[in-house]
Design a protein around this motif. Structure first.
Motif, PDB file in Angstrom:
ATOM      1  N   CYS A 158       0.823  -1.208   0.000  1.00 55.05           N
ATOM      2  CA  CYS A 158       0.000   0.000   0.000  1.00 55.05           C
ATOM      3  C   CYS A 158       0.858   1.261   0.000  1.00 55.05           C
ATOM      4  O   CYS A 158       0.574   2.223  -0.725  1.00 55.05           O
ATOM      5  CB  CYS A 158      -0.933  -0.009   1.218  1.00 55.05           C
ATOM      6  N   ILE A 159       1.930   1.245   0.825  1.00 55.52           N
ATOM      7  CA  ILE A 159       2.816   2.407   0.884  1.00 55.52           C
ATOM      8  C   ILE A 159       3.513   2.615  -0.461  1.00 55.52           C
ATOM      9  O   ILE A 159       3.610   3.745  -0.971  1.00 55.52           O
ATOM     10  CB  ILE A 159       3.846   2.247   2.014  1.00 55.52           C
ATOM     11  N   ALA A 160       3.988   1.535  -1.072  1.00 54.34           N
ATOM     12  CA  ALA A 160       4.699   1.633  -2.353  1.00 54.34           C
ATOM     13  C   ALA A 160       3.804   2.149  -3.468  1.00 54.34           C
ATOM     14  O   ALA A 160       4.263   2.844  -4.388  1.00 54.34           O
ATOM     15  CB  ALA A 160       5.287   0.277  -2.728  1.00 54.34           C
ATOM     16  N   LEU A 161       2.501   1.834  -3.394  1.00 58.46           N
ATOM     17  CA  LEU A 161       1.565   2.224  -4.451  1.00 58.46           C
ATOM     18  C   LEU A 161       0.845   3.537  -4.157  1.00 58.46           C
ATOM     19  O   LEU A 161      -0.077   3.916  -4.878  1.00 58.46           O
ATOM     20  CB  LEU A 161       0.541   1.106  -4.676  1.00 58.46           C
ATOM     21  N   GLY A 162       1.258   4.218  -3.076  1.00 59.06           N
ATOM     22  CA  GLY A 162       0.674   5.526  -2.783  1.00 59.06           C
ATOM     23  C   GLY A 162      -0.552   5.476  -1.914  1.00 59.06           C
ATOM     24  O   GLY A 162      -1.331   6.447  -1.890  1.00 59.06           O
ATOM     25  N   GLY A 163      -0.758   4.407  -1.187  1.00 58.55           N
ATOM     26  CA  GLY A 163      -1.949   4.293  -0.349  1.00 58.55           C
ATOM     27  C   GLY A 163      -1.775   4.828   1.053  1.00 58.55           C
ATOM     28  O   GLY A 163      -2.668   4.688   1.887  1.00 58.55           O
ATOM     29  N   SER A 164      -0.653   5.477   1.331  1.00 54.78           N
ATOM     30  CA  SER A 164      -0.407   6.037   2.657  1.00 54.78           C
ATOM     31  C   SER A 164      -0.976   7.458   2.744  1.00 54.78           C
ATOM     32  O   SER A 164      -1.405   8.030   1.730  1.00 54.78           O
ATOM     33  CB  SER A 164       1.097   6.053   2.929  1.00 54.78           C
ATOM     34  N   PRO A 165      -0.973   8.056   3.936  1.00 54.85           N
ATOM     35  CA  PRO A 165      -1.470   9.450   4.067  1.00 54.85           C
ATOM     36  C   PRO A 165      -0.731  10.450   3.185  1.00 54.85           C
ATOM     37  O   PRO A 165      -1.282  11.493   2.843  1.00 54.85           O
ATOM     38  CB  PRO A 165      -1.243   9.749   5.557  1.00 54.85           C
ATOM     39  N   THR A 166       0.518  10.161   2.811  1.00 61.01           N
ATOM     40  CA  THR A 166       1.267  11.087   1.939  1.00 61.01           C
ATOM     41  C   THR A 166       0.828  10.977   0.483  1.00 61.01           C
ATOM     42  O   THR A 166       1.091  11.882  -0.317  1.00 61.01           O
ATOM     43  CB  THR A 166       2.771  10.794   2.016  1.00 61.01           C
ATOM     44  N   HIS A 167       0.184   9.849   0.117  1.00 59.12           N
ATOM     45  CA  HIS A 167      -0.258   9.579  -1.261  1.00 59.12           C
ATOM     46  C   HIS A 167       0.899   9.649  -2.263  1.00 59.12           C
ATOM     47  O   HIS A 167       0.700   9.957  -3.446  1.00 59.12           O
ATOM     48  CB  HIS A 167      -1.365  10.549  -1.687  1.00 59.12           C
ATOM     49  N   ASP A 168       2.103   9.381  -1.774  1.00 60.06           N
ATOM     50  CA  ASP A 168       3.292   9.411  -2.623  1.00 60.06           C
ATOM     51  C   ASP A 168       3.517   8.024  -3.211  1.00 60.06           C
ATOM     52  O   ASP A 168       3.788   7.068  -2.484  1.00 60.06           O
ATOM     53  CB  ASP A 168       4.496   9.850  -1.796  1.00 60.06           C
ATOM     54  N   ARG A 169       3.372   7.908  -4.530  1.00 64.76           N
ATOM     55  CA  ARG A 169       3.548   6.620  -5.201  1.00 64.76           C
ATOM     56  C   ARG A 169       5.049   6.379  -5.415  1.00 64.76           C
ATOM     57  O   ARG A 169       5.676   6.975  -6.290  1.00 64.76           O
ATOM     58  CB  ARG A 169       2.805   6.618  -6.537  1.00 64.76           C
ATOM     59  N   LEU A 170       5.620   5.486  -4.610  1.00 66.40           N
ATOM     60  CA  LEU A 170       7.074   5.282  -4.605  1.00 66.40           C
ATOM     61  C   LEU A 170       7.556   4.415  -5.758  1.00 66.40           C
ATOM     62  O   LEU A 170       8.550   4.733  -6.415  1.00 66.40           O
ATOM     63  CB  LEU A 170       7.505   4.661  -3.272  1.00 66.40           C
ATOM     64  N   GLY A 171       6.870   3.301  -6.002  1.00 68.24           N
ATOM     65  CA  GLY A 171       7.311   2.396  -7.052  1.00 68.24           C
ATOM     66  C   GLY A 171       8.746   1.945  -6.853  1.00 68.24           C
ATOM     67  O   GLY A 171       9.143   1.566  -5.757  1.00 68.24           O
ATOM     68  N   PHE A 172       9.549   2.053  -7.930  1.00 69.90           N
ATOM     69  CA  PHE A 172      10.962   1.676  -7.861  1.00 69.90           C
ATOM     70  C   PHE A 172      11.873   2.908  -7.768  1.00 69.90           C
ATOM     71  O   PHE A 172      13.013   2.872  -8.200  1.00 69.90           O
ATOM     72  CB  PHE A 172      11.351   0.842  -9.082  1.00 69.90           C
ATOM     73  N   ARG A 173      11.341   3.968  -7.181  1.00 73.47           N
ATOM     74  CA  ARG A 173      12.093   5.217  -7.105  1.00 73.47           C
ATOM     75  C   ARG A 173      13.446   5.029  -6.420  1.00 73.47           C
ATOM     76  O   ARG A 173      14.478   5.508  -6.900  1.00 73.47           O
ATOM     77  CB  ARG A 173      11.285   6.266  -6.345  1.00 73.47           C
ATOM     78  N   TYR A 174      13.437   4.297  -5.290  1.00 74.51           N
ATOM     79  CA  TYR A 174      14.671   4.154  -4.523  1.00 74.51           C
ATOM     80  C   TYR A 174      15.641   3.158  -5.149  1.00 74.51           C
ATOM     81  O   TYR A 174      16.804   3.100  -4.751  1.00 74.51           O
ATOM     82  CB  TYR A 174      14.348   3.738  -3.090  1.00 74.51           C
ATOM     83  N   TRP A 175      15.184   2.390  -6.123  1.00 76.13           N
ATOM     84  CA  TRP A 175      16.095   1.516  -6.862  1.00 76.13           C
ATOM     85  C   TRP A 175      16.936   2.335  -7.853  1.00 76.13           C
ATOM     86  O   TRP A 175      17.998   1.890  -8.290  1.00 76.13           O
ATOM     87  CB  TRP A 175      15.308   0.448  -7.618  1.00 76.13           C
ATOM     88  N   GLN A 176      16.419   3.518  -8.204  1.00 72.55           N
ATOM     89  CA  GLN A 176      17.141   4.404  -9.124  1.00 72.55           C
ATOM     90  C   GLN A 176      17.978   5.426  -8.364  1.00 72.55           C
ATOM     91  O   GLN A 176      19.093   5.755  -8.760  1.00 72.55           O
ATOM     92  CB  GLN A 176      16.139   5.106 -10.043  1.00 72.55           C
ATOM     93  N   GLU A 177      17.418   5.953  -7.291  1.00 72.15           N
ATOM     94  CA  GLU A 177      18.122   6.952  -6.479  1.00 72.15           C
ATOM     95  C   GLU A 177      17.771   6.739  -5.005  1.00 72.15           C
ATOM     96  O   GLU A 177      16.599   6.847  -4.635  1.00 72.15           O
ATOM     97  CB  GLU A 177      17.720   8.371  -6.919  1.00 72.15           C
ATOM     98  N   PRO A 178      18.689   6.339  -4.185  1.00 72.71           N
ATOM     99  CA  PRO A 178      20.153   6.333  -4.350  1.00 72.71           C
ATOM    100  C   PRO A 178      20.710   5.144  -5.132  1.00 72.71           C
ATOM    101  O   PRO A 178      21.915   5.109  -5.393  1.00 72.71           O
ATOM    102  CB  PRO A 178      20.641   6.295  -2.902  1.00 72.71           C
ATOM    103  N   GLY A 179      19.884   4.130  -5.475  1.00 71.58           N
ATOM    104  CA  GLY A 179      20.370   3.029  -6.283  1.00 71.58           C
ATOM    105  C   GLY A 179      19.994   1.674  -5.715  1.00 71.58           C
ATOM    106  O   GLY A 179      19.600   1.542  -4.557  1.00 71.58           O
ATOM    107  N   ALA A 180      20.108   0.651  -6.579  1.00 74.40           N
ATOM    108  CA  ALA A 180      19.737  -0.704  -6.178  1.00 74.40           C
ATOM    109  C   ALA A 180      20.856  -1.421  -5.439  1.00 74.40           C
ATOM    110  O   ALA A 180      20.608  -2.302  -4.619  1.00 74.40           O
ATOM    111  CB  ALA A 180      19.336  -1.512  -7.412  1.00 74.40           C
ATOM    112  N   PHE A 181      22.108  -1.032  -5.728  1.00 72.39           N
ATOM    113  CA  PHE A 181      23.269  -1.681  -5.108  1.00 72.39           C
ATOM    114  C   PHE A 181      24.099  -0.626  -4.377  1.00 72.39           C
ATOM    115  O   PHE A 181      24.514   0.367  -4.984  1.00 72.39           O
ATOM    116  CB  PHE A 181      24.137  -2.376  -6.160  1.00 72.39           C
ATOM    117  N   LYS A 182      24.345  -0.867  -3.103  1.00 75.21           N
ATOM    118  CA  LYS A 182      25.161   0.079  -2.334  1.00 75.21           C
ATOM    119  C   LYS A 182      26.599  -0.408  -2.278  1.00 75.21           C
ATOM    120  O   LYS A 182      26.866  -1.543  -1.868  1.00 75.21           O
ATOM    121  CB  LYS A 182      24.625   0.223  -0.914  1.00 75.21           C
TER     122      LYS A 182
END
Length: 580
Positions: free
Chosen positions: A217-241
């Motif tokens: 739900c959080i990843a798809l924007g179902g939280s109070p922020t309504h921010d649809r995250l998707g794979f955003r964090y896989w791109q920035e800061p990245g998938a591999f640290k």
């Protein structure tokens, strides 16, 4: 009733005949393993006063199997893995180690369904490979759970401090309460223990499913922020640290992956404990394969999906995540709470703390049980004083329970700040024992299958056959050994930490010291495939299997005439039993 059995390779005669009703077996000095045949050791577990009760049903085994795998390693340990390696490394590592765990469980299931021994892994090692391996494996596994139980109780006290400061209530109060409750559950037999673990494990399953749905739900924007995250964090800061301190970026990312492999191993730790419960399981040839088959799907659902959606909701460089990895064992330390806070969902941190407390309580309860039964198994095998093999009318090895409970007092070390560091070293020492257990299970399975082949027993006739053997077993063995070797390799990067190195690796020389010491004293040899005992106790399991088939046929016939939704047996069979 009598049966014929081959002696161990060290015995001079070809056959030995044991009268099951004879009193002579009960009188031998079990602490002296020299001159005592495997058949005699096996038969002690069938005697009154030394016998465990068959109290675990199919649903108990099924939930214990998954309950053992669901621990704080998922709710808390995954945060450190995400912070140090990134979401892609986290997902790959947990998936890869999940397949390794499944292979270990399949290997264990094939041996356990052939003859489920009351002395667990040590019994299989003793019977199929070498007495020395059984001795060292049994004692190392026992040490792991003696200290592990105290560690879980300590974690429970830390969780309580989320609500009540240690300045108001000394942690020793919570530790005492935990010890009293888990001893109370363990003292009344496997039926009571099995029901408690069934309930606790069921709650743990619901918790993890709820967490997964929440992350979706959080990843798809179902939280109070309504921010649809998707794979955003896989791109920035990245998938591999990249691992800090290494100039080459590709090499740095690979080191991070290797490090998170180790974290994943210990998150799955405890999955194998179902192997210790089989001596008290009803009709294991029918129930164990069901529990093992479901293990693969549960690993995919609970672990892989959980870490996948966690990586979508929390970036590896999140300041809250970095703070969480330094926190105590409570909701503050959970990466899922970080996702909840970032999504601005209020109140769920307290609920998550309750969930963590349930996980810890279940783990401490089962750890005390496993420690008790492991000591009982060592006594049955002649590797501990006979006193610890004695059972009461409920089938509880009460002297083993008393001694295992005494080791829970190690938890009180955490009440004194000067002792906390020492206790932390104890925990780090035992962490490698779980991986050594997996390695030993795979080795034992290789010897077991070889014995079947040499003695002309077709594996296709077994109640359960590990898939893809021998390739899966050897591949899993290779990677298990590799992970054991690299467990604490990061101590060599950015400055050598000798304390972490010693406490992280000392389990291996401890294991080999026990193994070599036993071999030197008792002059044992690795068993030849043709001399491996594949007979003792088998006829008991054969009879139980046949009786189980009759009872199952009668039950199905009885259910044909029941169609009411208000009938508990019919309702369970139609709508609930598939889960277990």
């Amino acid at each position: 009733m009598s049966f014929t059995d081959k002696k161990s390779p060290q015995d001079s005669n070809d056959k030995v005949f044991i009268d099951v009703e004879a009193n002579s077996i009960e009188e031998y000095a079990i602490s002296d393993s020299v001159g005592i045949t495997d058949a005699e050791r096996a038969m002690l577990a069938t005697k009154d006063g030394y016998r465990l009760k068959k109290g675990f049903k199919a649903r108990h085994l099924s939930m214990i199997a998954i309950g053992g795998a669901l621990g704080t390693g998922l709710l808390i340990g995954s945060g450190a893995a995400l912070s140090s390696a990134g979401p892609a490394n986290l997902l790959i590592a947990y998936t890869f180690i999940g397949l390794l765990v499944y292979t270990v469980m399949c290997s264990l299931a094939e041996m356990a369904t052939y003859i489920p021994l009351p002395d667990g892994f040590a019994g299989y090692a003793h019977r199929y490979v070498d007495e020395a391996l059984g001795f060292s494996l049994g004692w190392c596994y026992l040490i792991k759970f003696w200290i592990g139980t105290a560690n879980q109780i300590t974690a429970g006290a830390m969780v309580m401090q989320y609500w009540v400061s240690r300045d108001l209530v000394n942690p020793g109060v919570w530790i005492t309460m935990f010890i009293i409750i888990i001893v109370f559950i363990n003292v009344f037999g496997v039926k009571v223990f099995g029901e408690f673990e069934f309930i606790l494990s069921s709650v743990k399953v619901v918790i993890v499913l709820g967490v997964i749905v929440l992350m979706i739900c959080i990843a798809l924007g179902g939280s109070p922020t309504h921010d649809r995250l998707g794979f955003r964090y896989w791109q920035e800061p990245g998938a591999f640290k990249p691992y800090p301190g290494i100039a080459d970026e590709s090499k740095a990312k690979f080191v991070s992956f290797a490090q998170v492999l180790v974290t994943a191993v210990f998150s799955y730790g405890g999955t194998e404990l179902i192997g210790v419960t089989l001596g008290e399981a009803q009709n294991p040839r029918r129930n164990v394969p069901k529990a093992i088959r479901l293990t693969f799907y549960r690993i995919v659902i609970f672990y892989v999906l959980a870490v996948f959606f966690l990586g979508m909701c929390v970036p590896y460089n999140d300041p809250l995540l970095i703070d969480a990895t330094k926190a105590s064992t409570s909701a503050n330390a959970s990466p899922f709470v970080v996702a909840i806070k970032n999504a601005r969902i209020t109140g769920l941190d307290h609920l998550m703390n309750v969930c963590i407390l349930v996980f810890i309580f279940s783990a401490s309860n089962s750890d005390l049980y496993i420690g008790t039964r492991t000591l009982y198994g060592l006594a049955i095998n002649g590797n501990a004083p006979k006193l610890f093999a004695k059972t009461n009318k409920w089938g509880i090895p009460y002297y083993s329970l008393i001694l295992s409970t005494a080791f829970c007092a190690l938890a009180y070390m955490s009440c004194v700040s000067s002792s906390q560091t020492v206790f932390g070293y104890f925990v780090n020492v035992t962490s490698l024992f779980g991986l050594i257990t997996w390695i030993c299970i795979l080795v034992i399975h290789i010897y077991f299958v070889k014995a079947l082949e040499v003695q002309g027993i077709d594996r296709n006739t077994l109640a359960y056959k590990a898939p893809w053997h021998p390739y899966s077993t050897y591949i899993a063995l290779f990677f298990a050994v590799l992970v054991a070797i690299i467990k604490n390799f990061t101590v060599f990067i950015n400055g050598f930490n000798y304390k972490s190195f010693i406490t992280g690796y000392i389990a291996a020389p401890t294991f080999f010291f026990l193994w070599a010491g036993y071999k030197l004293v008792h002059k044992t040899k690795v068993r030849k495939p043709e001399d491996v005992d594949l007979i003792s106790l088998k006829h008991f399991i054969d009879e139980e299997e046949e009786q189980g088939k009759i009872e199952e046929a009668e039950r199905r016939e009885r259910l044909k005439h029941k169609t009411s939704i208000f009938d508990r047996e019919w309702f369970y069979e139609k709508f609930v039993s598939w889960l277990f």
